[in-house]
Write an enzyme that holds these catalytic residues in place. Structure first.
Site, PDB file in Angstrom:
ATOM      1  NE  ARG A   1      -2.431  -1.124   3.584  1.00 44.76           N
ATOM      2  CZ  ARG A   1      -1.964  -0.334   4.537  1.00 44.76           C
ATOM      3  NH1 ARG A   1      -2.050   0.980   4.411  1.00 44.76           N
ATOM      4  NH2 ARG A   1      -1.419  -0.828   5.619  1.00 44.76           N
TER       5      ARG A   1
ATOM      6  CB  SER B   1       0.377  -4.131  10.499  1.00 46.40           C
ATOM      7  OG  SER B   1       1.216  -3.061  10.836  1.00 46.40           O
TER       8      SER B   1
ATOM      9  CB  CYS C   1      -0.552  -6.930  16.762  1.00 43.84           C
ATOM     10  SG  CYS C   1       0.408  -5.445  17.084  1.00 43.84           S
TER      11      CYS C   1
ATOM     12  CG  ASN D   1       3.047  -6.372   2.153  1.00 43.78           C
ATOM     13  OD1 ASN D   1       2.417  -6.793   3.116  1.00 43.78           O
ATOM     14  ND2 ASN D   1       2.505  -5.572   1.253  1.00 43.78           N
TER      15      ASN D   1
END
Length: 621
Positions: A79, A269, A271, A386
């Site tokens: 993103r 994010s 976690c 990612n």
């Protein structure tokens, strides 16, 4: 110039849709227009076309049936928050946490970029439903794209195709989502496996309920049903219509007695959100079951009984692959057995996929995410950090029986938590809805090595919605407070922290499936059965309140350390909230100032180092 034929099926009755498709075709100038029907035949045809063009690699039918690997351009892997805009009519409505450009100015910029942007390509029209078809909580969108990668991923991630078109009668509302990779082809020009453009815009017009994305083919920027619609536009719709669109997992908890509750949880994010959504309880907690409704997004509306009901608006999982393993999340691994699209993972010699963390020892040889040979010790990741999997949700072995219930599932508790090495205890229950909203508004995670800034600094991420809230964050807090006032039976709100460390930097709590012990206490509190102790932060479990079967080595002293509240550290924590709250000051709920003062007052009256042991500071409930 002849108008481009849009070849609309006879079943298309929505006049707004037909007009928008005609205008977009005239602007973007595709070679052809394809209305997606969502069929298996269409999916297979597009996948085969992408294999032929070099975009997809077919994986082994024995190892990973009906699955494909895709490698993106190295410049298009995540993103792009700095190129993401909320173009509300008034700048102040976007707020200081969003990028803003005036809608008129942005449209002029986009129209120049979009003119002729689909030359040499097919324009695909994807009607999709976020949520079960016909649900009063669901909403319909239509994405126009020039990327077959987007079409195939949207078929997994949403309910899409002919059935959605049938719901769109002449006057039905839908969210128009326009996407282009921004790479027109001249006659005879050779295409590349992953077309994209260095110039990128991901733009939301909240008042119009529309989205335009240009230049990126990557998931979050191109699968516009996901973060763009389901969070940024939907959060704006939810504010106006009195519901909630949240970056939350939804799970079901069933006790050995067959009592079922549903919980929604928001974590920033890194976690462990997907791991928590698909958690397997410890073997010793026999009879307890966890089921998954969703791992990422929840749409939540009020029921007639004064409770909140949630749906997962998605139809698949778009998860981060690295770190996912049989050890960390066996249910996710089982979900990935077939019918998946993998993006930017590594390829094994026998036609399967691999990523960091999947196994303790990497294979001897791989082709990495950039198509280069890779061997252990070559000092570069085999899979991009990612890297993603796109997987059908119905393949999850613990998918909840009500995951497609059009009325949603009743939410008994909200859980909020970040990654904090100190200060924040393992679990606590907020005193009431107002304190709970403050807890969620000020939550955050320590910066990791991957993020800019000093490691250990706390990045505030209110409700885990910082990159996804489609309007002013202060108004968002006020909206949460307003929703709470309208409920006769609001969910209880809890804070958790799985990541507290000891003086040697080791995690105090084992996490993963052991988090079930905390969840059991939370469910007990919801039903008024579990004991709790009043602390400066809210209600906390005693050592005896948790189920310790099978975790014999976890001592009372260790638990006391995990739950302790250091007065000075918490004063600093409350003072550090100021940076975020000042930024939102003009629209901040007035209640927040009072809550902060009350918390400081409670801390002043508490011992310097509050622990569960001293009886004179506790009150059983």
């Amino acid at each position: 110039m002849e108008p481009i034929p849009i070849n609309a099926p006879d079943s298309v009755r929505n006049l707004k849709l037909l007009q928008w498709v005609r205008e977009t075709a005239e602007l973007c100038q595709p070679d052809s227009v394809c209305w997606c029907d969502g069929s298996v035949e269409e999916y297979d045809r597009l996948c085969n076309e992408m294999v032929a063009s070099g975009t997809f690699i077919k994986l082994s039918e024995q190892k990973r049936p009906n699955s494909y690997l895709c490698r993106s351009d190295p410049s298009d892997v995540a993103r792009v928050e700095d190129r993401t805009f909320i173009c509300s009519i008034r700048r102040q409505d976007a707020g200081p946490t969003n990028n803003w450009v005036a809608p008129k100015e942005m449209k002029a910029t986009l129209n120049k970029l979009l003119a002729g942007c689909m030359k040499g390509r097919t324009m695909y029209i994807i009607p999709f439903s976020m949520g079960p078809l016909g649900s009063h909580i669901a909403h319909i969108g239509v994405e126009i794209t020039d990327s077959p990668y987007v079409v195939t991923n949207m078929r997994i991630m949403t309910r899409m195709g002919r059935a959605v078109l049938d719901l769109l009668d002449e006057e039905a509302e839908f969210v128009p989502c326009l996407h282009s990779v921004g790479a027109p082809l001249e006659p005879g020009q050779q295409d590349v496996p992953w077309p994209c453009n260095d110039t990128k815009y991901i733009v939301h017009f909240p008042e119009e309920r529309s989205i335009v994305s240009y230049g990126s083919g990557y998931g979050g920027n191109a699968l516009l049903g996901k973060k763009c619609f389901a969070l940024r536009i939907a959060s704006s719709m939810a504010r106006d219509e009195g519901w909630l669109a949240e970056h939350m997992l939804i799970l079901g908890v069933e006790s050995p007695e067959g009592e079922k509750d549903y919980v929604a949880a928001a974590f920033p994010s890194a976690c462990g959100k997907t791991n928590f959504a698909m958690m397997i309880p410890p073997g010793e907690m026999e009879g307890w079951k966890i089921t998954t409704v969703g791992d990422d997004i929840a749409w939540i509306k009020q029921g007639k009984d004064g409770r909140l009901y949630a749906i997962n608006p998605e139809y698949g999982f778009f998860g981060v692959a690295p770190g996912t393993s049989e050890k960390s999340n066996p249910n996710a691994m089982a979900t990935l057995h077939a019918n998946c699209i993998f993006t930017n993972v590594a390829l094994t010699p026998d036609g399967d996929v691999w990523w960091e963390g999947m196994t303790d020892t990497p294979p001897d040889f791989l082709i990495d995410w950039q198509g280069k040979p890779w061997v252990p010790g070559c000092e570069r990741p085999a899979a991009h950090p990612n890297a993603r999997f796109t997987a059908p949700a119905h393949q999850c072995p613990v998918i909840d029986e009500n995951w497609e219930n059009p009325d949603g599932v009743p939410i008994s508790a909200f859980i909020f938590g970040g990654r904090r090495g100190d200060t924040i205890p393992l679990v606590y229950q907020s005193a009431n809805w107002y304190y709970g909203v403050y807890l969620a508004a000020t939550m955050g995670s320590e910066k990791t090595a991957a993020a800019a800034g000093k490691i250990g600094d706390v990045r505030r991420d209110p409700f885990a919605m910082l990159p996804f809230c489609g309007y002013h964050m202060g108004d968002y807090f006020n909206h949460w407070l307003h929703v709470g006032r309208t409920l006769t039976d609001p969910p209880r709100i809890f804070g958790v922290n799985w990541f507290r460390k000891d003086e040697n930097g080791k995690f105090l709590w084992p996490g993963f499936g052991e988090n079930m012990r905390v969840l059991k206490w939370i469910i007990g509190r919801v039903h008024g059965r579990a004991a709790a102790v009043e602390s400066p932060l809210g209600w906390m479990p005693r050592y005896e309140s948790l189920d310790w079967r099978g975790l014999d080595g976890f001592t009372r002293d260790k638990f006391s350390t995990l739950m302790s509240v250091d007065r000075e550290a918490w004063k600093q924590e409350l003072f550090s909230h100021e940076e975020l709250l000042e930024k939102l000051y003009d629209r901040l709920p007035k209640e927040f100032t009072h809550i902060r003062e009350l918390m400081l007052s409670t801390l002043w009256r508490s011992p310097e180092h509050w622990e569960l042991a001293p009886e004179r500071y506790t009150a059983e409930h």
